[in-house]
Design an enzyme around this catalytic site. Structure first.
Site, short mmCIF file in Angstrom:
data_model
loop_
_atom_site.label_atom_id
_atom_site.label_comp_id
_atom_site.label_asym_id
_atom_site.label_seq_id
_atom_site.Cartn_x
_atom_site.Cartn_y
_atom_site.Cartn_z
CD GLN C 75 -0.86 -14.19 -4.32
OE1 GLN C 75 -0.28 -13.91 -3.28
NE2 GLN C 75 -1.36 -13.27 -5.11
CG HIS C 121 5.86 -19.23 -1.25
ND1 HIS C 121 6.40 -18.67 -0.14
CD2 HIS C 121 5.02 -18.30 -1.76
CE1 HIS C 121 5.94 -17.44 0.03
NE2 HIS C 121 5.09 -17.19 -0.94
C1 TPP Z 1 -2.79 -15.55 4.12
C2 TPP Z 1 -1.94 -15.11 3.00
N1 TPP Z 1 -2.48 -14.89 1.80
C3 TPP Z 1 -1.73 -14.51 0.75
C4 TPP Z 1 -0.39 -14.34 0.89
C5 TPP Z 1 0.48 -13.92 -0.31
N2 TPP Z 1 0.92 -12.52 -0.13
C6 TPP Z 1 2.13 -12.24 0.37
S1 TPP Z 1 2.33 -10.58 0.61
C7 TPP Z 1 0.79 -10.24 0.01
C8 TPP Z 1 0.31 -8.81 -0.05
C9 TPP Z 1 0.35 -8.15 1.30
O1 TPP Z 1 -0.04 -6.82 1.21
P1 TPP Z 1 -0.04 -5.90 2.49
O2 TPP Z 1 -0.75 -6.57 3.61
O3 TPP Z 1 -0.52 -4.56 2.11
O4 TPP Z 1 1.50 -5.84 2.93
P2 TPP Z 1 2.70 -5.25 2.07
O5 TPP Z 1 3.36 -6.42 1.43
O6 TPP Z 1 2.13 -4.29 1.09
O7 TPP Z 1 3.56 -4.59 3.08
C10 TPP Z 1 0.15 -11.42 -0.38
C11 TPP Z 1 -1.18 -11.47 -0.99
C12 TPP Z 1 0.16 -14.58 2.15
N3 TPP Z 1 1.46 -14.44 2.39
N4 TPP Z 1 -0.63 -14.96 3.18
#
Ligand code: TPP
Ligand code: TPP
Ligand code: MG
Ligand code: MG
Lengths: 359, 353, 353, 359
Positions: C75, C121
């Protein structure tokens, strides 16, 4: 041996048509086949240990103590190239799998002897680090557990292709503590997108010098699949007949239901971790080959002299391969760069083989 | 004299007793093995971890955050490529967190080729490691430096990576550690775990070691000369010294040979002074040659000393190939050996100005 | 004209229809979102993966081994530091396995600063990526190149990493893609997913795209001049062009500006020819400056063209700090901006020979 | 409100001493406290969303929809510095935890406004990326799930130190698919070396745009602990009273048994993932604050005008903080290098602060 050979009780003792282990049994013919491959596997490992000590080679790793499970696995693989066939994501102890599939012992010895003719790696990689495209044997890497994240990928192609191809992935007990083991369960069980991955763990109770019980709260590794709805079982991998059937159930599940199945097999480690730890024979471990031979003898399937003959034949075959390998060419400086990149029509610098930095 | 790996072990012992080391851990680091290279045998705080490199680094970070002083090991640097994100966090947490938390962790890991290790026991790590701002990176080439750098690594409140040259771990030093017994057999009896059944009951007898802090950022001028400057470290440093001695004896060429020891921060003052004297620069390491730390050193030399150079500055590096092959015809032709070092040093010293 | 991210999307569509792409996947890559930058909206083979970068790379490798042609996404490259081991395996499996298996996978990931992205980012990835023998690395700086490089990345049987400059993803190209409709609003109607409730039923209407394979290893000479050679790519390339135009208009200085496009293999012939002409070399990127890919380019120039240089060759790079700060006073002073590019270009062109 | 206030049935209605949820109940005083902090948390998030849209800031992330669980967590933390106290390994939605612990709203606003005075990051990191040494709040990083591998490390120090300190780690549902979640269970449950880690997962049914059920075969994430013998439970994190008690059980287990405990809490995501997805108010999600206020009203604990007053007071406090933050200094170029390295006596190049490449 057809079942017609079964003799009525009281008559001259003839070997039974099936050999039993607990409530399971297996045909004599299959048992003989398994035994022959187990012997070949064991002898091959022993010869390689010798090579590592004699200076003919630098390093040995292999699977003495895992022959029962590995050979039974190899014999049930549907071998061939492409997604219609099984894919194998192996680690460094799966000699018996390839032997069971029919790998020429010479190919194993070539890798051990680091010849240019080594089809698996051209003398580049350690022994037991196979690569065999026509049998879907994915290049084995020394990096623990990474094979577990690749298996769902090939299984995805197999499921999409149709048919009964399974992606088999296997590794040790300690390695399940890498996150990749969890990833394999997660990616194999996605709702509506379940994948035919046969997830195998050979538990020999050790990671190099570290005992299983010192690190693992899991009574059974296979229990970790439950939360994901992954069916599976624990099996005594030192018991060839039990192993055969557990694997048969696993394959059937994956081939027909197109979903993952997990098997944890208790195996032995008869010569320690690798030549780095001396590769001496360990005491106190169950020897699956000796156990199976006892069963074959007790069941009247084989006579001692027949077993000896099988051992001798295996030893001879291997000795011949060692002799042959020694005559074959070694890699030279000219071989350093080859196979770094596949030829590419869209690459202006390396349309053919790689030759070092861009010039 | 102690071997390099014995020196590491003694430094860790000194760290446990005098510098607050709370945990020495990693795969097979605790008893009975004490490390696949014996670096951690007999240590009071050594323990075996799960087979999980990410867990190892995370645990070390947690210990450091909570006031401990961990020394963790990645068994081979070859298995440290799934933890770069964690190393980055260990290196950036202080900057990101407005300087609130220290991160006094040491990561030690064997690096480099030379043990016929094939693809996954031959990697070099310095070009990855030096890309981690917030970290300090050291790599000793002899037992005494290993001792003195390890003590500084432990003492420093920042994350420090100690790259141990695999090929030199069993090489004996030329200078004793402070407090090292004179008799090397006696030392072995004291601190090397016995092989076999007696190991279970064994406890080491530690010599009365004294502190030696080799400052981070200080190189060592191991040969002095006038014809060219050679900067190296780790496995290749002794080869550069050997080549310097040979070229001096055979061809009357003399070299400043700098053992960098500390890769970040590096001793720029020492390099600068030497290049100003010789006007010729060569750096030698065995990591793959594209985006290699030696190229950074060459860039620094070019940045600041370009008009002082009297010949082309150069590098001698490992080839850009995916791995080191097991058959020695691969290894010998993929990473620099004595022969190439000799050629490169002669050329840099003699190229027409 | 199409934006860079639209060009990527159209290339992926062309790949699905004509080049055998079987899977486009990653976190939030499938419907409804179609990627956090919209790169994968409306694609037939796009699907959402678990939040597991290691699983993503592993799955792509498995697909490629089994005869598929996956394009997977990390991503943000900022989240690609726990997968270096897998990338290494993808890059070395062929060499290690005696050339048996191809690995036709594409990894695409947004890279670089410029979106006020704070620490996670804003990372650059090229200096890590170019350390992966067996991989090819490309980074387009405009929509047309993004299209042509993506098609080649898909077509190539080796693993190819496509670094997408985060800051330029929404920038429109100057040249149309082959088959791109003339009206950019029409294009938007056709291929951009609508916002809101109607998205669920939406299907794209794809223009009749034609192939364009920009060969890997071919740079692009985007400005021609005589005073110095400037090599760049990605976010900084347009700034180098802008600076060249400004310095030409204001000070009569003219530059060869090379858009490298392909970082490995790189177009050494083009660089060489240009430096032979100008005698002056500058490379510009925003990755951190210690062990940086630009230092490799400088080393190549030094290796082969040292005696042809008439002024100090140089680099303009990001600072060696642990992260890019959110407040723009950090970001603007940590990675090169137009002002520094102008200074560096003027200096390299005018430094007394 | 002491239990003496409980009125005999039939008498003038007085508020009960305890508010009920299912079979559990909580003192009115605690409920009022929780409510006040939930309101402050919600208002803070809403104000920050506004800042991200007005151009006062670039980016917002936070936890609207998680106030009940997070505030209940924050109120039960034993805050302080060092291994005698709890450690917090948080992610980017834990505003309510810090508010519950008593963080001045100004500190949150400072980070949002990227001032030099931002104590958490000096204007370097996104909002909700806290760092607070005197409360053992480990620097929050955007990298999903890495906090889960650090928690066992601090817990090890706590267990060794003695006392009742717990390492709390929290993250989202999608993030549990990273291997680090498995590592956290593994390292917390090593036989004989179990650690007091309170492993929390706030399940909001989404990872950005990806629905939970599309990726997770696990019916309950908390089930994954079973194979490791890790006790735990699932709780409705939108129910403040239920959350309070689940956390109380978790803390008690960790504090006294010095072993891990896992809680999966169902929470809401009221404003989408972050400002990157618009941060508009979502429909169809349970609002834990509204639900709790209804309970407080129905139970006669608060009157509508009292609730309004609490909201207004929170809004005023925040507005004042915003005004204040706008007057405070911003970082300048001089601040780029600071705090890269801690000063070190054994470093000859950087004995003090970092100043760029070695010179
Ligand atoms: C290692 C990593 N991969 C991808 C991301 C991008 N990203 C940020 S939040 C997110 C989704 C997180 O979902 P969840 O763990 O359910 O937490 P929520 O935001 O729903 O509380 C992603 C893919 C990241 N920050 N870190
Ligand atoms: C990622 C990684 N870490 C460490 C190693 C070093 N190593 C090789 S084998 C091994 C132990 C493996 O134990 P287990 O998974 O139980 O397999 P076994 O050898 O017992 O069959 C270790 C730590 C490695 N090869 N890869
Ligand atoms: Mg094992
Ligand atoms: Mg979620």
């Amino acid at each position: 041996m057809p079942s017609a050979n079964r003799s009525p009780s009281g008559a001259v003792m003839e070997p039974p048509a099936e050999l039993k282990s607990g409530r399971e049994s297996l045909s004599i013919a299959k048992c003989r086949e398994i035994h022959r491959y187990m012997v070949l596997t064991r002898k091959l490992d022993e010869r390689c240990i010798k090579m590592s000590k004699s200076g003919e080679a630098y390093f040995w790793v292999g699977g003495p103590g895992e022959e029962a499970f590995n050979v039974c696995l190899g014999l049930q693989v549907r071998k061939g190239q492409g997604p219609a066939y099984d894919f194998l994501h192996l680690h460094y102890r799966n000699l018996g799998v390839l032997v069971g599939m029919g790998m020429p012992v010479l190919d194993h010895i070539r890798q051990m002897a680091m010849t240019l003719t080594d089809p698996h790696s051209m003398g580049r990689n350690f022994v037991c680090h196979y690569s065999k495209r026509d049998w879907n044997v994915i290049p084995v890497t020394s990096v623990i557990e990474v094979q577990y994240v690749m298996a769902p990928g090939s299984a995805l192609m197999q499921k999409r292709h149709g048919g009964e191809g399974v992606s088999i992935v296997i590794g040790g007990d300690a390695g399940t503590h890498e996150g990749d083991f969890a990833s394999s369960m997660i990616w194999s069980s996605r709702p509506g997108a379940e994948l035919p991955v046969l997830i195998l763990v050979t538990n020999n109770d050790w990671g190099i010098s570290t005992p299983f019980e010192s690190q693992h709260a899991e009574k059974r590794i296979v229990d970790r699949g439950r939360a994901f709805g992954i069916e599976g079982e624990f099996v005594d991998g030192n018991d060839a007949i039990a192993s055969w059937h557990a694997l048969a159930r696993g394959f059937r599940h994956c081939r027909t239901r197109r979903k993952p199945y997990m098997i944890e097999a208790r195996v032995s480690r008869l010569h320690g971790h690798s030549s780095s730890s001396g590769a001496g024979r360990e005491k106190g471990e169950v020897d699956p080959l000796a156990a199976f031979e006892k069963k074959l003898l007790d069941g009247g399937v084989l006579e001692p002299h027949e077993i000896a003959a099988i051992h001798n034949a295996a030893a001879d075959e291997i000795e011949e391969a060692v002799r042959q390998a020694h005559t074959e060419p070694r890699p030279t400086v000219a071989d350093v760069y080859t196979h770094t990149y596949a030829p590419s029509q869209v690459d202006s610098v390396y349309p053919e083989d790689y030759t070092g930095l861009p010039s | 004299m102690a071997t390099l790996v014995q020196a590491v072990r003694m430094a860790l012992h000194f760290g446990e007793e005098h510098l607050g080391v709370t945990d020495v851990f990693g795969e097979d680091v605790g008893p009975p093995l004490g490390g696949v290279f014996t670096a951690t045998q007999g240590l009071r705080t050594a323990w075996n971890s799960p087979l999980d490199e990410r867990g190892i680094i995370g645990c070390a970070m947690g210990i450091a955050y909570a006031g401990g002083r961990p020394v963790c090991e990645i068994q081979f640097c070859d298995y440290g490529f799934n933890i770069i994100d964690l190393l980055k966090v260990a290196g950036n947490q202080r900057w990101a967190g407005a300087g609130q938390f220290d991160m006094p962790m040491v990561l030690m890991t064997p690096s480099g080729s030379g043990i016929r290790g094939s693809l996954y026991h031959s990697h070099s790590f310095e070009s990855w490691a030096t890309r981690l701002p917030g970290w300090k990176i050291v790599m000793p080439s002899n037992a005494l430096d290993a001792y003195g750098l390890m003590l500084s690594a432990i003492q420093d409140p920042n994350p420090v990576m100690v790259l141990l040259p695999k090929a030199l771990l069993r090489v004996r030093g030329e200078n004793p550690l402070p407090g090292e017994p004179a008799d090397e057999d006696a030392l072995k009896q004291m601190i090397d775990a016995p092989v076999g059944a007696t190991r279970a009951d064994w406890t080491p007898t530690w010599p009365d070691l004294k502190p030696l802090f080799i400052p981070l950022g200080k190189g060592s001028l191991v040969r002095e000369g006038t014809h060219a400057t050679v900067v190296s470290y780790g496995r290749l440093l002794p080869l550069c010294v050997q080549a310097a001695d040979q070229l001096s004896a055979e061809q009357g060429l003399s070299f400043d040979v700098i053992d960098l020891r500390s890769l970040f921060p590096y001793d720029w003052a020492m390099i600068r002074e030497s290049v100003l004297k010789t006007g010729r620069f060569l750096t030698v390491n065995e990591d793959t040659e594209v985006t290699n730390f030696g190229e950074h050193l060459l860039r620094r030399v070019t940045d600041e000393l370009f008009y002082d150079l009297i010949a082309r500055p150069r590098v001698l590096l490992g080839k850009h190939v995916p791995g080191i092959g097991l058959n020695q015809n691969y290894e010998m032709n993929e990473v620099p050996q004595l022969a190439e070092v000799l050629v490169a040093m002669r050329e840099v010293a003699t190229e027409a100005a």
